[in-house]
Design an enzyme around this catalytic site. Structure first.
Site, short mmCIF file in Angstrom:
data_model
loop_
_atom_site.label_atom_id
_atom_site.label_comp_id
_atom_site.label_asym_id
_atom_site.label_seq_id
_atom_site.Cartn_x
_atom_site.Cartn_y
_atom_site.Cartn_z
N ASP A 1 33.15 20.97 44.44
CA ASP A 1 31.59 20.85 45.07
C ASP A 1 30.81 20.08 43.82
O ASP A 1 29.91 19.50 44.25
CB ASP A 1 30.96 22.04 45.39
CG ASP A 1 31.59 22.70 46.66
OD1 ASP A 1 32.19 22.24 47.50
OD2 ASP A 1 31.14 23.92 46.83
N SER B 1 34.38 30.06 43.17
CA SER B 1 33.54 29.83 41.86
C SER B 1 32.95 30.73 41.14
O SER B 1 33.19 30.92 39.99
CB SER B 1 32.27 29.22 42.51
OG SER B 1 32.44 28.01 43.17
N ALA C 1 39.38 29.37 51.29
CA ALA C 1 38.23 28.92 52.09
C ALA C 1 36.96 28.92 51.61
O ALA C 1 36.90 29.56 50.67
CB ALA C 1 38.34 29.75 53.30
N SER C 2 36.06 28.15 51.99
CA SER C 2 34.71 28.27 51.66
C SER C 2 34.11 29.65 51.64
O SER C 2 34.54 30.28 52.55
CB SER C 2 33.79 27.17 52.41
OG SER C 2 32.27 27.34 52.13
N SER C 3 33.39 30.23 50.70
CA SER C 3 32.82 31.33 50.46
C SER C 3 33.80 32.44 50.14
O SER C 3 33.50 33.62 50.11
CB SER C 3 31.91 31.66 51.74
OG SER C 3 30.89 30.76 51.94
#
Length: 180
Positions: free
Chosen positions: A37, A17, A11-13
């Site tokens: 992204d 990255s 999921a995002s966060s």
């Protein structure tokens, strides 16, 4: 010659990255980090439909399908690729098709929902509730080569676990199982 794809899914966060950045320092190169992204940020800002509209959704779907083909192209040329993605079921199906000729190590990047909410709010650069909307679907397929929890391990520790896994022979089987 075919390269290797490390597909970080979460999921995002969740920390994908940050793990990808650490992997660049520990993997025997060359590997390229190509987050979804980054591809989204390459899109023109003029004449792009407004977020949340059916027209935007269509552009976004084409962007994601193109991203998968970018990954496949880099890997087909013999490059190692680290992909940072949020897999929904149709996108997983597209990846399974497009990356079928590549060795793909599928890594589940987990983080508890309360921590995702906290990180998302601290970042301030994501739509509120994005991680929560992704949370129930991003790991729905429930089959990985390796999983890590960024609430327990630092990005560097996760990268080291992934690098150690990659050193093993016969390591990447999740994509084959999911393709059946």
């Amino acid at each position: 010659m075919s390269g290797h794809v490390i597909l970080l899914n979460g999921a995002s966060s969740s920390g994908k990255s940050s793990i990808a950045a650490e992997l660049l320092d520990v993997l025997p190169g060359p590997y390229f980090s190509l987050p979804r992204d980054a591809v989204n940020s390459m899109r023109s800002r003029t004449q792009t439909p407004e977020f949340g509209t059916p027209e935007f959704d269509e552009v976004f779907e084409r962007t994601v399908r193109g991203y998968h083909r970018m990954l496949a192209g880099l890997a087909a040329a013999g490059n190692g690729v680290i992909a940072d993605h949020v897999l929904r079921p149709p996108w997983l199906a597209d990846c399974l098709e497009v990356l079928r000729e590549q060795e793909v190590t599928l890594v589940g990047v987990h983080c508890p929902l309360p921590e995702l909410r906290r990180r998302e709010q601290a970042r301030g650069n994501r739509p509120a509730g994005l991680a929560e909307r992704q949370y129930p679907i991003v790991h729905a397929h429930d089959d990985y080569d390796l999983e890590c929890d960024t609430s327990v391990h630092s990005p560097k520790e996760c990268a080291q676990l992934i690098a150690e896994f990659i050193d093993k022979t016969g390591r990447s089987r999740a994509f084959a199982r999911l393709s059946q």
